[in-house]
Design a protein around this motif. Sequence first.
Motif, PDB file in Angstrom:
ATOM      1  N   ALA A  89       2.070   6.521  -7.024  1.00  0.00           N
ATOM      2  CA  ALA A  89       0.852   6.799  -7.573  1.00  0.00           C
ATOM      3  C   ALA A  89       1.444   8.258  -8.759  1.00  0.00           C
TER       4      ALA A  89
ATOM      5  N   ALA B 132       2.474   1.765  -3.196  1.00  0.00           N
ATOM      6  CA  ALA B 132       1.630   2.129  -4.419  1.00  0.00           C
ATOM      7  C   ALA B 132       1.317   3.627  -4.394  1.00  0.00           C
ATOM      8  N   GLU B 133       1.342   3.968  -2.935  1.00  0.00           N
ATOM      9  CA  GLU B 133       1.039   5.436  -2.672  1.00  0.00           C
ATOM     10  C   GLU B 133       2.286   6.345  -3.255  1.00  0.00           C
ATOM     11  N   ARG B 134       3.275   5.945  -3.018  1.00  0.00           N
ATOM     12  CA  ARG B 134       4.601   6.672  -3.438  1.00  0.00           C
ATOM     13  C   ARG B 134       4.662   6.533  -5.001  1.00  0.00           C
TER      14      ARG B 134
ATOM     15  N   HIS C 278       0.958  -1.251   0.012  1.00  0.00           N
ATOM     16  CA  HIS C 278       0.119  -0.022  -0.052  1.00  0.00           C
ATOM     17  C   HIS C 278       0.880   1.190  -0.141  1.00  0.00           C
ATOM     18  N   TYR C 279       1.962   1.297   0.995  1.00  0.00           N
ATOM     19  CA  TYR C 279       2.775   2.453   0.999  1.00  0.00           C
ATOM     20  C   TYR C 279       3.539   2.738  -0.328  1.00  0.00           C
TER      21      TYR C 279
END
Length: 199
Positions: free
Chosen positions: A162, A158-160, A155-156
Motif C-alpha cells: 500500500a 495489498a497491505e504490504r 489481502h496481506y
Amino acid sequence: MAASAGPEIERLIGLLSKLPGLGPRSARRAALALLKRREQLLEPLAASLAETAAKVRSCSVCGAPDTRDPCAICSDDARDGALICVVEEAGALWAMERSGAFRGRYHVLGGLLSALDGVGPEALRVAELVQRAGAGTREVVLALPATVDGQTTAHYLAERLAGSGVEVTSLARGVPVGGDLDWLDDGTIVQALRARRPA
C-alpha cells in the motif's frame, strides 16, 4: 504391497506415491509401466530426472524454476518489467504463460499464508516482492487462488504494498468462458455479480 516386489521397486512405488495425484495404487501401476518399458520410459525418465536435478534452479529474481539465472522470462527485454504478476507456485505461472495474455514479469511466492499449516510471511518470498515493487514497478497483479488462504495472502500483500505507490490489482473472478450457471457454485456467481460491467 506384495512382499516379492523387492526393496528397489518398493522404494520406487513409495516415491511415486508422493507425487500429486498419485496414490499407492496409481504409483504401483506407474512403476509397473516404467519397468515394463525400461528402454522407452524408465531409462530416459531417470536420465531426465538426474539432469533436471543437476541443472534446474530457482530464478534469483522471480523464483521460477529454470536452467538459467535470471530465468528466460526475467531476461526477456520484450516483456514489461514494470508489470509484475504474483502467483503461488510455478504451475500458475505456466498456466498464465499458456494463455499468452500476460506480457509482464512474474513473482513466485512459493506458497500461501496459512495459519493452520503454520506458514507465515517469512516462509514466502514476500520481502523480495516488496523490494521489487519499490524498484520501478507500475502495477502488481495478484493472481492467487480464490480460496481462504489465497484471499488472506492477497489481502496481506495489498497491505504490504500500500505505501509503495504501486497499483495493486487482482484477477477478475466470475463466470468462466463457456460456463453454465447451473453448474457454478454460489461463490462464483456472487463474484460474477460483483464484477459485472456494462454489456
